[in-house]
Design an enzyme around this catalytic site. Sequence first.
Site, mmCIF file in Angstrom:
data_model
loop_
_atom_site.group_PDB
_atom_site.id
_atom_site.type_symbol
_atom_site.label_atom_id
_atom_site.label_comp_id
_atom_site.label_asym_id
_atom_site.label_seq_id
_atom_site.Cartn_x
_atom_site.Cartn_y
_atom_site.Cartn_z
ATOM 1 N N ASP A 112 0.815 -1.214 0.000
ATOM 2 C CA ASP A 112 0.000 0.000 0.000
ATOM 3 C C ASP A 112 0.853 1.271 0.000
ATOM 4 O O ASP A 112 2.021 1.266 0.414
ATOM 5 C CB ASP A 112 -0.898 0.033 1.234
ATOM 6 C CG ASP A 112 -2.074 -0.925 1.136
ATOM 7 O OD1 ASP A 112 -2.119 -1.714 0.180
ATOM 8 O OD2 ASP A 112 -2.935 -0.878 2.032
ATOM 9 N N HIS A 257 3.730 -2.427 3.110
ATOM 10 C CA HIS A 257 3.742 -1.064 2.567
ATOM 11 C C HIS A 257 5.038 -0.812 1.806
ATOM 12 O O HIS A 257 6.099 -1.304 2.197
ATOM 13 C CB HIS A 257 3.590 -0.030 3.679
ATOM 14 C CG HIS A 257 2.267 -0.102 4.384
ATOM 15 N ND1 HIS A 257 1.994 -1.039 5.370
ATOM 16 C CD2 HIS A 257 1.129 0.626 4.240
ATOM 17 C CE1 HIS A 257 0.743 -0.886 5.806
ATOM 18 N NE2 HIS A 257 0.202 0.119 5.135
#
Length: 289
Positions: A112, A257
């Site tokens: 992400d 991430h």
Amino acid sequence: MKKDQMPNGRRAVLRLAAALGATATVGYLAADRLTAPEPPTGAAPAPLGAPGAGPAAGPQAAQAARLRPSSYRLQPMTAYAPPAFRRAVPPVRQRPFLSMSGVGRSMVLSFDDGPDPRYTPGILETLRRYECRAMFFVCGEMAVENPDLLREMAADGHVVGNHSWSHPLIPKLRPSRIRDELGSTSEVVERTLGAAPLWYRAPYGAWNRHSFEIGAELGMEPLAWTVDTLDWKEPGTGTIVRRVLDGAAPGAVVLSHDAGGDRSQSVAALRRYLPELLDAGYHITVPRR
């Protein structure tokens, strides 16, 4: 009767033919107005990365790349195509998908907040080395600044998803703002890659009814996760590796991430846990739509 005079009957025939020709011309022009879209009142923005399009420069360029919410997807891009070519709108979900089912010993890796030129290339390099595909849920404000990384993701077969424009807490936004956040990001992805995202993920995993409805309007399905590495807390590379391996299971979706802070631990952890997952017999894949 003189030679240059024309009989009345012949004159009448020619006048009728001229009238029919004029009617046909007017009818053709009118039909052309009905089938051809009107040109925009302003100049269309150049596609990202196209010749003559200057590189994005700072937050003002990113802001300029955003479109008004009403300009994207609320009027389908395929309005002038035959109905057979229009993509079916997915149903409005009441909760996101948490895992995949019926995929055997397969898992999904997802990242992400990117793309970030400091960390995303390292993740892409590791995935390429092991010939694995993953999902990247990108933020529009990052994507518009790094279109080449988006193209690299797509070229390697990864799925590029929508993670909103600025990573807000979705339930605190008005529906028009949610539509703006998701629609603007989808526009950047489509302008860069030629296809809009088919998946989206709410920042912080915070969904609401409006986000499900607007996501479906934009042709996207909601995907959450099964395993949260909590790598954004920077717990250490070893801790991230352990969380992934402990949570490994058929159909699991792993959340990590590639942006939003110092993600060097996330890059290093992927280099360690990915070969271990493969050695354990897991197939790293992406969901189909």
